[in-house]
Design an enzyme around this catalytic site. Structure first.
Site, short mmCIF file in Angstrom:
data_model
loop_
_atom_site.label_atom_id
_atom_site.label_comp_id
_atom_site.label_asym_id
_atom_site.label_seq_id
_atom_site.Cartn_x
_atom_site.Cartn_y
_atom_site.Cartn_z
N ASP A 6 31.00 -48.37 24.42
CA ASP A 6 30.89 -47.72 25.73
C ASP A 6 29.41 -47.68 26.09
OD1 ASP A 6 30.84 -46.01 27.93
OD2 ASP A 6 32.36 -44.66 27.10
N HIS A 25 41.73 -43.29 29.41
CA HIS A 25 40.61 -42.47 28.93
C HIS A 25 41.15 -41.08 28.62
CE1 HIS A 25 37.52 -39.36 29.94
NE2 HIS A 25 36.73 -40.14 29.22
N GLU A 54 33.03 -51.20 27.56
CA GLU A 54 33.36 -50.16 28.54
C GLU A 54 32.19 -49.73 29.41
OE1 GLU A 54 35.92 -47.13 26.95
OE2 GLU A 54 34.91 -45.52 28.04
N GLU A 80 37.48 -44.41 33.93
CA GLU A 80 37.51 -42.98 33.61
C GLU A 80 36.91 -42.14 34.73
OE1 GLU A 80 34.59 -43.38 30.13
OE2 GLU A 80 34.10 -41.42 30.92
MG LIG Z 1 33.74 -43.93 28.50
#
Ligand SMILES: [Mg+2]
Length: 397
Positions: A192, A294, A218, A244
């Site tokens: 991420d 998420h 991500e 998300e």
């Molecule tokens: Mg994230």
């Protein structure tokens, strides 16, 4: 069955001495979530959760959604969702209002399952009460400590781990190399980038991440920056993901229409509830995309998202916060159970969970309208620990 009242319960857990974790968003000093309880005249109680600014969620539920829903039949989930959306459209559509509607929607699904005697995954067409789950943690830390933590997640029964990058290019590369080595080729690593890359860096890192056989890549860019996602997707040989920080079917429709991502990441506690995650998943499926919801703040959110992922054909996995928050570990009478990479959902009606009300009372905010200074999302960053404007140091810059 009729709705008697909709109750928002704001929870806050403060880390001792502001000792929470650090990542690109800042130093997390406290955790936040809001539970939504729908009380009915039959004594059944539906549960949902919302993560957003606690005071705003509280006001929207107390002053708008609760009066709107009293006396309604909770089984009419879709028409109640439309009613909530319609009455808030002028100030809602995205952000906290959609998140609040989603918390109520998830609680309605819980009640629908309870009244029909079926788990939500079965109502949604699923065939088995389990859902793949991955360990989410691995924040900014010493490299050795990251490797050790990753092994701990595998030892606890997970097959995939997610780590946070975007510290500096050198650190990002070292950290991924160490975690990849620690968990071995038979397990997956997810990264991420916390919205902190630019396109050139994201492409360069993408080549490296492909070499590391990263499972997905991500949110390298902020959610508004769809053009950068479009420029990255297809230029790297691993799936790019985001969602998300997107809200509602319409928001995801834009993301999908632009061909910005390979994997979409709605969250029932943020984007509009179980109903909205299902619609987003159907649209994703029609466009050949997969879904990995998420989740961050609490065990209700994990469970709600898992019911959807378990039931849809294009669902990959659900995220489990492994940073050690009481919202995940202590909130349920029967804690979340993961073995062999699978979260157990079981056959109990509705979401199949029961809140530990002693824990709820212990974590309940005394006055959600009077909260300390800081920035609020699904976490709190105390005023002194707000997102830093540190320069990101690139190796080839
Ligand atoms: Mg994230």
């Amino acid at each position: 069955m009729r709705i008697e009242r909709v109750e928002p319960i704001n929870l806050r857990y403060e880390y001792p001495n502001a000792s929470g974790f650090q990542y690109a968003g800042g130093i997390c000093t406290a955790r936040l979530t809001t539970l939504i309880l729908i009380h009915t005249d039959t004594g059944h109680v539906g549960v949902g959760s919302v993560y957003s600014h606690p005071a705003l969620v509280y006001l929207i539920v107390r002053d708008q959604l609760d009066p709107l829903l009293r006396g309604e039949d909770p089984n009419r989930v879709e028409s109640l969702w439309e009613k909530m959306y319609g009455v808030t459209r002028w100030y809602g559509r995205k952000g906290v209002t959609m998140s609040a509607i989603g918390g109520v929607d998830t609680a309605l699904w819980d009640l629908k399952g309870q009244s029909e005697g079926k788990p939500v995954w079965k109502l949604l067409g699923g065939t088995e009460g389990v859902c793949p789950a991955y360990a989410s943690g691995l924040l900014w830390n010493e490299i050795d400590a990251l490797a050790e933590e990753a092994i701990g997640h595998i030892d606890a029964g997970f097959k995939r781990v997610k780590m946070r990058l975007a510290r500096s290019e050198e650190w990002d590369r070292e950290a991924v190399t160490a975690v990849r080595k620690a968990i071995g080729p038979e397990h997956d690593v997810i990264v991420d980038a916390s919205m902190r890359y630019n396109v050139a860096l994201a492409r360069r890192m993408g080549e490296f991440l492909e070499d590391m056989r990263v499972f997905w890549y991500e949110e390298p860019f902020p959610p508004e920056d769809i053009d950068s996602f479009v420029a990255l997707r297809g230029a790297v040989g691993i799936p790019v993901s985001a969602g998300e920080n997107e809200f509602g079917f319409q928001g995801f429709r834009e993301l999908i229409r632009a061909k910005a991502v390979n994997i979409v990441q709605p969250d029932s506690s943020r984007c509009g509830g179980i109903s909205e995650v299902v619609k987003v998943a159907q649209l994703a499926g029609a466009n050949g995309l997969r879904v990995a919801t998420h989740t961050w703040s609490d065990a209700v959110a994990v469970t709600a998202n898992a019911h959807v992922v378990s039931a849809i054909s294009n669902g990959i996995t659900v995220e489990i916060d492994r940073t050690g928050t009481p919202f995940v570990e202590d909130l349920l009478v029967d804690p979340l159970e993961v073995s062999n990479g699978q979260l157990t959902l079981g056959d109990r009606p509705g979401l199949g969970i029961q809140l530990d009300m002693d824990v709820v009372e212990r974590l309940r905010m005394a006055n959600p309208l009077k909260i300390p200074d800081g920035s609020y999302s699904d976490m709190m960053f105390g005023k002194a620990y707000e997102p830093p404007s540190l320069p990101y140091v690139e190796i080839d810059a």
